[in-house]
Structures are given as structure tokens and as C-alpha cells.
Design a protein around this motif. Sequence first.
Motif, PDB file in Angstrom:
ATOM      1  N   LYS A 297       0.827  -1.206   0.000  1.00 25.24           N
ATOM      2  CA  LYS A 297       0.000   0.000   0.000  1.00 25.24           C
ATOM      3  C   LYS A 297       0.860   1.254   0.000  1.00 25.24           C
ATOM      4  O   LYS A 297       0.538   2.250  -0.664  1.00 25.24           O
ATOM      5  CB  LYS A 297      -0.925  -0.006   1.218  1.00 25.24           C
ATOM      6  N   LEU A 298       1.965   1.222   0.756  1.00 21.49           N
ATOM      7  CA  LEU A 298       2.887   2.357   0.758  1.00 21.49           C
ATOM      8  C   LEU A 298       3.450   2.584  -0.634  1.00 21.49           C
ATOM      9  O   LEU A 298       3.555   3.717  -1.111  1.00 21.49           O
ATOM     10  CB  LEU A 298       4.030   2.107   1.745  1.00 21.49           C
ATOM     11  N   ASP A 299       3.793   1.490  -1.312  1.00 19.75           N
ATOM     12  CA  ASP A 299       4.348   1.586  -2.658  1.00 19.75           C
ATOM     13  C   ASP A 299       3.342   2.208  -3.621  1.00 19.75           C
ATOM     14  O   ASP A 299       3.701   3.028  -4.474  1.00 19.75           O
ATOM     15  CB  ASP A 299       4.764   0.194  -3.136  1.00 19.75           C
ATOM     16  N   LEU A 300       2.072   1.846  -3.501  1.00 23.90           N
ATOM     17  CA  LEU A 300       1.046   2.425  -4.362  1.00 23.90           C
ATOM     18  C   LEU A 300       0.955   3.937  -4.183  1.00 23.90           C
ATOM     19  O   LEU A 300       0.725   4.667  -5.147  1.00 23.90           O
ATOM     20  CB  LEU A 300      -0.315   1.777  -4.059  1.00 23.90           C
ATOM     21  N   ARG A 301       1.144   4.412  -2.964  1.00 24.32           N
ATOM     22  CA  ARG A 301       1.019   5.849  -2.706  1.00 24.32           C
ATOM     23  C   ARG A 301       2.298   6.605  -3.034  1.00 24.32           C
ATOM     24  O   ARG A 301       2.255   7.701  -3.616  1.00 24.32           O
ATOM     25  CB  ARG A 301       0.660   6.070  -1.217  1.00 24.32           C
ATOM     26  N   LEU A 302       3.459   6.047  -2.689  1.00 22.52           N
ATOM     27  CA  LEU A 302       4.699   6.813  -2.781  1.00 22.52           C
ATOM     28  C   LEU A 302       5.587   6.430  -3.955  1.00 22.52           C
ATOM     29  O   LEU A 302       6.575   7.114  -4.218  1.00 22.52           O
ATOM     30  CB  LEU A 302       5.503   6.660  -1.470  1.00 22.52           C
TER      31      LEU A 302
ATOM     32  N   ILE B  74       7.749   3.942  -4.336  1.00 25.49           N
ATOM     33  CA  ILE B  74       9.102   3.701  -3.854  1.00 25.49           C
ATOM     34  C   ILE B  74       9.837   2.802  -4.843  1.00 25.49           C
ATOM     35  O   ILE B  74       9.225   2.161  -5.700  1.00 25.49           O
ATOM     36  CB  ILE B  74       9.090   3.072  -2.450  1.00 25.49           C
ATOM     37  N   SER B  75      11.147   2.725  -4.724  1.00 29.77           N
ATOM     38  CA  SER B  75      11.921   1.906  -5.649  1.00 29.77           C
ATOM     39  C   SER B  75      11.705   0.424  -5.359  1.00 29.77           C
ATOM     40  O   SER B  75      11.268   0.039  -4.268  1.00 29.77           O
ATOM     41  CB  SER B  75      13.414   2.236  -5.526  1.00 29.77           C
ATOM     42  N   LYS B  76      12.035  -0.403  -6.329  1.00 27.14           N
ATOM     43  CA  LYS B  76      11.904  -1.851  -6.161  1.00 27.14           C
ATOM     44  C   LYS B  76      12.788  -2.334  -5.018  1.00 27.14           C
ATOM     45  O   LYS B  76      12.383  -3.194  -4.221  1.00 27.14           O
ATOM     46  CB  LYS B  76      12.280  -2.559  -7.465  1.00 27.14           C
ATOM     47  N   GLU B  77      13.983  -1.778  -4.930  1.00 34.87           N
ATOM     48  CA  GLU B  77      14.909  -2.162  -3.863  1.00 34.87           C
ATOM     49  C   GLU B  77      14.321  -1.825  -2.481  1.00 34.87           C
ATOM     50  O   GLU B  77      14.395  -2.623  -1.544  1.00 34.87           O
ATOM     51  CB  GLU B  77      16.246  -1.444  -4.049  1.00 34.87           C
ATOM     52  N   GLU B  78      13.732  -0.633  -2.360  1.00 34.33           N
ATOM     53  CA  GLU B  78      13.146  -0.224  -1.083  1.00 34.33           C
ATOM     54  C   GLU B  78      11.939  -1.092  -0.727  1.00 34.33           C
ATOM     55  O   GLU B  78      11.772  -1.488   0.438  1.00 34.33           O
ATOM     56  CB  GLU B  78      12.730   1.252  -1.157  1.00 34.33           C
ATOM     57  N   LYS B  79      11.115  -1.386  -1.714  1.00 35.74           N
ATOM     58  CA  LYS B  79       9.950  -2.235  -1.465  1.00 35.74           C
ATOM     59  C   LYS B  79      10.383  -3.625  -1.017  1.00 35.74           C
ATOM     60  O   LYS B  79       9.843  -4.176  -0.040  1.00 35.74           O
ATOM     61  CB  LYS B  79       9.086  -2.332  -2.724  1.00 35.74           C
ATOM     62  N   ASN B  80      11.366  -4.207  -1.701  1.00 36.71           N
ATOM     63  CA  ASN B  80      11.831  -5.549  -1.346  1.00 36.71           C
ATOM     64  C   ASN B  80      12.438  -5.584   0.050  1.00 36.71           C
ATOM     65  O   ASN B  80      12.289  -6.571   0.772  1.00 36.71           O
ATOM     66  CB  ASN B  80      12.840  -6.046  -2.381  1.00 36.71           C
ATOM     67  N   LEU B  81      13.128  -4.508   0.430  1.00 43.31           N
ATOM     68  CA  LEU B  81      13.691  -4.456   1.781  1.00 43.31           C
ATOM     69  C   LEU B  81      12.571  -4.431   2.821  1.00 43.31           C
ATOM     70  O   LEU B  81      12.638  -5.135   3.836  1.00 43.31           O
ATOM     71  CB  LEU B  81      14.587  -3.228   1.939  1.00 43.31           C
ATOM     72  N   GLY B  82      11.540  -3.619   2.583  1.00 42.21           N
ATOM     73  CA  GLY B  82      10.413  -3.573   3.506  1.00 42.21           C
ATOM     74  C   GLY B  82       9.719  -4.923   3.628  1.00 42.21           C
ATOM     75  O   GLY B  82       9.408  -5.386   4.738  1.00 42.21           O
TER      76      GLY B  82
END
Length: 432
Positions: free
Chosen positions: A306-311, A313-321
Motif C-alpha cells: 500500500k505504501l508503494d502504491l502511494r509513494l 518507492i523503488s523496487k529495492e526499497e519495497k523488497n527491503l520492507g
Amino acid sequence: MLRCLRRWWPSGGWAGLRLLERRHLFTMKLQSPEFQSLFTEGLKSLTELFKKENHELRIAGGAVRDLLNGVKPQDVDFATPATPEQMKGLLQAAGVRMVNNKGEKHGTITARLHNENFEITTLRIDVVTDGRHAEVEFTTDWQKDAERRDLTINSMFLGFDGTLYDYFNGYEDLKNKKVRFVGHAKKRIQEDYLRILRYFRFYGRIVDTVGDHDPETLAAIAENARGLAGVSGERIWVELKKILVGNHVNHLIHLLYDLGVAPYVGLPASASLEEFDRVSQHVEGLSPRPMTLLASLFRAQDDVSKLDLRLKISKEEKNLGLFIVKYRRDLVEAPDGAEPLKPYQDFLIDCREPDAAARVAELLKYQGRPALLRELQRWSVPPFPVSGHDLRRAGVSSGKEIGALLQQLRDQWKRSGYRMEKEELLSFVRKT
């Protein structure tokens, strides 16, 4: 009334102060190593060109703030009363190359001299704003330009003789470690709602005392928090990341929730603030990535999506989360008698992804295990000594059987602490 300033600054960079009052303008002389280090051949040539054509040129905004704090700025922006057409004319006449003309409609010309780029913006005022963008009009009034800026500490100019031009007491606020909007907070915020996050970001950089906020400023933020819903996720993420790596992050994230800002910047409504409090203490001094700390607010991997949909974010940041939310509880306990680092080492042995070691390092920061982190950073993933070719030479021909045997041998090798060598491992195959 003329204000008196002592010849003192924490960085030791002030000398030859000169102070006067004119239209609420305070000026002083700055001489510091950081300031002098800016005078490259490119900057000297640029200032000479503008001086020759009688166009004033000053350093603007954040670079001035950094210099006053005794820090050499990474980026330096310049301001001038000269219009873009006048700047283009004098630069073309001098044979100076101009690059990146995308900023010209906003009054910014980028000149390249001696292999350096210099961004110079015409003084301007905001004519129409919608909370995200502004239609501007050029001006020759330095104070009018300062008045349209967000915070007092970002509204100062610096001449190349070291003269500081301060129209809204930015120097005093910087010295007293105060973050204030220029003029009325509500008006500044409604011109660009992203200024809400910029306020928090600079609070984390400038202020020493947690909770030192002007009540009217907090009220203006709460009243206008909804405006952030119309700001692009990319712009929000830039500011949010800087908040997460700044000081007072625990206080500021709680404030985002208390003032009703969180829902409009992609943060989960049902955030685990207790987990955030715990992790924000664990990571202190470990330099975590922004997502490492932010992940503590997420209760499930769906919150990351959901954060990725709004912001965006990069693939690397999403995968880390996603990684931290998945493994923060599971990848912890070592088997009885095993080294505490063993589960993390085994994970890296089994994982084929190139950034796995970096993710595990961030997980150890999240878990507050600095000793294991240091140990991991000294450890190199050893190569597994047996290959499918070795098994074929040992008489195993079935591809399915080779795969199963390799996994069995890998498990045996891991249990040995990665010490068993090829011949010892293959001896198990020969026995079978």
C-alpha cells in the motif's frame, strides 16, 4: 531597534561581523573556510560575467544555511534580478554553454563553466498557487523573493564579499535552533502542502530540544494536513526519507500521527507505534536505511504494498520492507549450541539474490544486534564445494537425484559450519 550579536559561532567560522537594520534587513560579513572553498575557477568566472553586466548575483537558500552552520554545501543555488533572457544574452556573448533548459520557464538558467554547472534563478514572486505548483512573476526585489520561501532559515542570501542578507531573522532562528515559517505558517503551507514535511525534516536537522514547536504552527499543519493528498508520492517520499534519517525521528513520526498527517503520506492507519518506539531505539547509531525504520510501522507485508502504491518507492526499497516484515520474527533464534549468527549465515548460503547480505545487515539493525552485525560484516559467504558435475563423475546420472543430493550435501555442509570439503562430502554419496 538594532540587535546586537556576539562575535561567536559554534563552528568558529564568523569573522568581521557587520550588522545593520534596513526594511527589517540584517546583514553581516561571513568569512569562513567553507565559504572560501566555494570560489572555484568556474564560480570566479561566473561572478565576473555578472559583475561586468551590472547584474547582482548571490548565493541563495539552503547553501547559505549550511555555510552559517559551518558546513560546506553539497549543492549551491544562485539568485539574481537578471531575467532569463538577460542571463542567456550575457552567457551567449561570453561563449558560455547552457544546459538543462527545462527550468527556464521558472526562471532558472544552468550555465556550465570550467566543467561545473551553476543554477541561477531570477528573483520571483508567486502569483497563483494551488498547493502543489505556482505561477511565478519575475521581480528585482530581493525581499519579495525571500518572502515566498518556506522557512526563515532558508530565506537568506549571501553575497560574494561575504555579506549576509537576512530579511526574516533567519540567522537568529538558526543560531537559536528554531524552525519557523516565513510569515504566517498557514499561508506558506497552503502555497505548497509539501512544506508540512519540510518543516518536520528541518526540525530534525536544526532543533536540539524535542517538542519545541510553535502551537500556531502545529495547528496550521493539522488544519491543512489533508492537502498532502494532492501531492505526488515521489515528492513526499523524498521528504519522508530525510525525516527518517534525521534527529528526533521518534518524536516526529508520532507527531505525524497526532496531527493527522500520516494517512495522507502513505503511512498505515493501524501502525504499530509500539514496535516503532522499540526499533527507533535499537537502530540509534547504526545508520539504518529509511525503509528499515519505516518497516517497524507495518503489521503485514500488505502495508508495504500500500505504501508503494502511494509513494512509488523503488523496487529495492519495497523488497527491503517486505523482507524485514517477513523475517523480523523468524530469522532470530539459533539452534541450541549454535552460534547466534548461524541462522543469518544459513540464509545467505541458501539465498541466491545479490543484495541478500545488505538486507540481512538491515534486519540486524532493525533487531538491535550491533555485535552480530559487525560479525556478519567480517564474514564472507563461502562457496559450496560440490557441483552437479562432481556428482555425475561420482556416478549419479539422474537430474532429479542430483538436485536432491546437492540439497542433502548442502545441509550437511551447513551443519558442519561450512568446514566440510569436497572429498568429505562426496564420501557420503559413495557410501550410498
